[in-house]
Motif scaffolding. Sequence first.
Motif, PDB file in Angstrom:
ATOM      1  N   THR A  31       0.882 128.323   1.449  1.00  0.00           N
ATOM      2  CA  THR A  31       0.494 129.651   0.487  1.00  0.00           C
ATOM      3  C   THR A  31       1.152 130.260   0.043  1.00  0.00           C
ATOM      4  OG1 THR A  31      -1.232 128.247   2.053  1.00  0.00           O
ATOM      5  CG2 THR A  31      -1.012 131.004   1.135  1.00  0.00           C
ATOM      6  N   LEU A  32       2.124 130.328  -1.247  1.00  0.00           N
ATOM      7  CA  LEU A  32       2.583 131.473  -1.660  1.00  0.00           C
ATOM      8  C   LEU A  32       1.588 132.591  -1.513  1.00  0.00           C
ATOM      9  CD1 LEU A  32       4.359 129.416  -4.627  1.00  0.00           C
ATOM     10  CD2 LEU A  32       5.454 129.832  -2.465  1.00  0.00           C
ATOM     11  N   LEU A  33       1.924 133.924  -0.588  1.00  0.00           N
ATOM     12  CA  LEU A  33       1.636 134.944  -0.844  1.00  0.00           C
ATOM     13  C   LEU A  33       2.624 135.979  -1.507  1.00  0.00           C
ATOM     14  CD1 LEU A  33      -0.918 135.284   2.237  1.00  0.00           C
ATOM     15  CD2 LEU A  33      -1.991 134.934  -0.344  1.00  0.00           C
ATOM     16  N   GLN A  34       2.250 137.117  -1.950  1.00  0.00           N
ATOM     17  CA  GLN A  34       2.822 137.972  -2.345  1.00  0.00           C
ATOM     18  C   GLN A  34       2.365 139.339  -2.671  1.00  0.00           C
ATOM     19  OE1 GLN A  34       5.358 138.194  -6.164  1.00  0.00           O
ATOM     20  NE2 GLN A  34       4.445 140.405  -6.859  1.00  0.00           N
ATOM     21  N   PHE A  35       2.839 140.760  -1.909  1.00  0.00           N
ATOM     22  CA  PHE A  35       1.741 141.848  -1.402  1.00  0.00           C
ATOM     23  C   PHE A  35       2.459 143.377  -2.109  1.00  0.00           C
ATOM     24  CE2 PHE A  35      -0.617 139.560   1.486  1.00  0.00           C
ATOM     25  CZ  PHE A  35      -1.205 139.730   0.673  1.00  0.00           C
ATOM     26  N   GLY A  36       2.058 143.465  -2.825  1.00  0.00           N
ATOM     27  CA  GLY A  36       3.027 145.079  -3.491  1.00  0.00           C
ATOM     28  C   GLY A  36       1.653 146.459  -3.853  1.00  0.00           C
ATOM     29  N   PRO A  37       2.656 147.196  -4.129  1.00  0.00           N
ATOM     30  CA  PRO A  37       1.830 148.659  -3.980  1.00  0.00           C
ATOM     31  C   PRO A  37       0.823 148.874  -5.219  1.00  0.00           C
ATOM     32  CG  PRO A  37       3.777 149.393  -4.382  1.00  0.00           C
ATOM     33  CD  PRO A  37       3.537 147.847  -4.591  1.00  0.00           C
ATOM     34  N   GLU A  38       0.833 147.882  -6.136  1.00  0.00           N
ATOM     35  CA  GLU A  38      -0.389 147.615  -7.718  1.00  0.00           C
ATOM     36  C   GLU A  38      -0.824 146.427  -7.330  1.00  0.00           C
ATOM     37  OE1 GLU A  38      -0.356 150.509  -9.019  1.00  0.00           O
ATOM     38  OE2 GLU A  38       1.345 151.661  -8.125  1.00  0.00           O
ATOM     39  N   GLU A  39      -2.396 147.014  -7.808  1.00  0.00           N
ATOM     40  CA  GLU A  39      -2.723 145.366  -8.023  1.00  0.00           C
ATOM     41  C   GLU A  39      -2.454 144.089  -8.609  1.00  0.00           C
ATOM     42  OE1 GLU A  39      -7.675 143.949  -8.377  1.00  0.00           O
ATOM     43  OE2 GLU A  39      -6.813 145.853  -8.203  1.00  0.00           O
ATOM     44  N   ARG A  67     -10.572 142.956  -1.531  1.00  0.00           N
ATOM     45  CA  ARG A  67      -9.865 144.522  -1.198  1.00  0.00           C
ATOM     46  C   ARG A  67     -11.381 145.116  -1.853  1.00  0.00           C
ATOM     47  NH1 ARG A  67      -7.293 148.562  -5.775  1.00  0.00           N
ATOM     48  NH2 ARG A  67      -7.731 149.899  -4.399  1.00  0.00           N
ATOM     49  N   HIS A  68     -12.008 144.816  -2.876  1.00  0.00           N
ATOM     50  CA  HIS A  68     -13.052 145.382  -3.622  1.00  0.00           C
ATOM     51  C   HIS A  68     -14.694 145.392  -2.162  1.00  0.00           C
ATOM     52  CE1 HIS A  68     -11.193 146.739  -7.023  1.00  0.00           C
ATOM     53  NE2 HIS A  68     -10.738 145.296  -7.219  1.00  0.00           N
ATOM     54  N   GLU A  69     -14.079 144.341  -1.796  1.00  0.00           N
ATOM     55  CA  GLU A  69     -15.650 143.950  -0.866  1.00  0.00           C
ATOM     56  C   GLU A  69     -15.232 144.532   0.712  1.00  0.00           C
ATOM     57  OE1 GLU A  69     -16.410 140.269  -0.232  1.00  0.00           O
ATOM     58  OE2 GLU A  69     -16.486 139.480  -1.848  1.00  0.00           O
ATOM     59  N   SER A  70     -14.342 144.437   0.697  1.00  0.00           N
ATOM     60  CA  SER A  70     -13.757 145.628   2.054  1.00  0.00           C
ATOM     61  C   SER A  70     -14.140 146.814   1.771  1.00  0.00           C
ATOM     62  CB  SER A  70     -12.473 145.136   2.543  1.00  0.00           C
ATOM     63  OG  SER A  70     -11.726 145.980   1.528  1.00  0.00           O
ATOM     64  N   GLY A  71     -14.049 147.033   0.923  1.00  0.00           N
ATOM     65  CA  GLY A  71     -14.756 148.716   1.180  1.00  0.00           C
ATOM     66  C   GLY A  71     -13.147 149.895   1.345  1.00  0.00           C
ATOM     67  N   TYR A  72     -12.186 149.123   1.170  1.00  0.00           N
ATOM     68  CA  TYR A  72     -10.783 150.296   1.173  1.00  0.00           C
ATOM     69  C   TYR A  72     -10.025 150.698  -0.082  1.00  0.00           C
ATOM     70  CZ  TYR A  72     -11.917 148.936   6.329  1.00  0.00           C
ATOM     71  OH  TYR A  72     -12.468 149.573   8.091  1.00  0.00           O
ATOM     72  N   ALA A  73     -10.213 151.869  -0.483  1.00  0.00           N
ATOM     73  CA  ALA A  73      -8.692 152.458  -1.193  1.00  0.00           C
ATOM     74  C   ALA A  73      -7.919 151.633  -1.153  1.00  0.00           C
ATOM     75  CB  ALA A  73      -9.540 153.430  -2.067  1.00  0.00           C
ATOM     76  N   ALA A  74      -7.104 151.321  -1.338  1.00  0.00           N
ATOM     77  CA  ALA A  74      -5.102 151.319  -1.478  1.00  0.00           C
ATOM     78  C   ALA A  74      -4.259 152.199  -0.484  1.00  0.00           C
ATOM     79  CB  ALA A  74      -4.079 152.070  -3.564  1.00  0.00           C
ATOM     80  N   GLY A  75      -3.996 151.896   0.570  1.00  0.00           N
ATOM     81  CA  GLY A  75      -3.653 153.190   1.118  1.00  0.00           C
ATOM     82  C   GLY A  75      -4.550 153.464   2.464  1.00  0.00           C
ATOM     83  N   ALA A  76      -5.536 152.747   2.093  1.00  0.00           N
ATOM     84  CA  ALA A  76      -6.198 153.208   3.545  1.00  0.00           C
ATOM     85  C   ALA A  76      -6.008 152.069   4.767  1.00  0.00           C
ATOM     86  CB  ALA A  76      -8.095 153.336   3.793  1.00  0.00           C
ATOM     87  N   THR A  77      -6.343 152.205   5.708  1.00  0.00           N
ATOM     88  CA  THR A  77      -5.994 151.874   7.534  1.00  0.00           C
ATOM     89  C   THR A  77      -7.373 151.306   7.695  1.00  0.00           C
ATOM     90  OG1 THR A  77      -5.595 153.526   8.403  1.00  0.00           O
ATOM     91  CG2 THR A  77      -3.923 152.260   7.445  1.00  0.00           C
TER      92      THR A  77
END
Length: 83
Positions: A31-39, A67-77
């Motif tokens: 599995t390769l996962l990359q995360f960053g601040p932008e979608e 991300r969309h199903e979780s209901g959290y916006a960027a930066g939300a915890t």
Amino acid sequence: LAEVCRTHTGNGNALDGICVHAKGYGTRSSTLLQFGPEEDDRVFRYADGAPCCTEYEDYTPLLHDLRHESGYAAGATAERSAS
């Protein structure tokens, strides 16, 4: 990163490589996962087998769906209360 995951160099020991092939033991998936601040910075790729002989499939849309199903916006915890 995919190329690195496909390598077999292990200084003569099959178990020291990144992609391992040994009797009864070895790399079964990758599995390769990359995360960053932008979608557009987020990547999710999966190989259902040893990455040296199985192509990575792109599952990145699942990250966007999650991300969309979780209901959290960027930066939300999310906080969890102990009961």
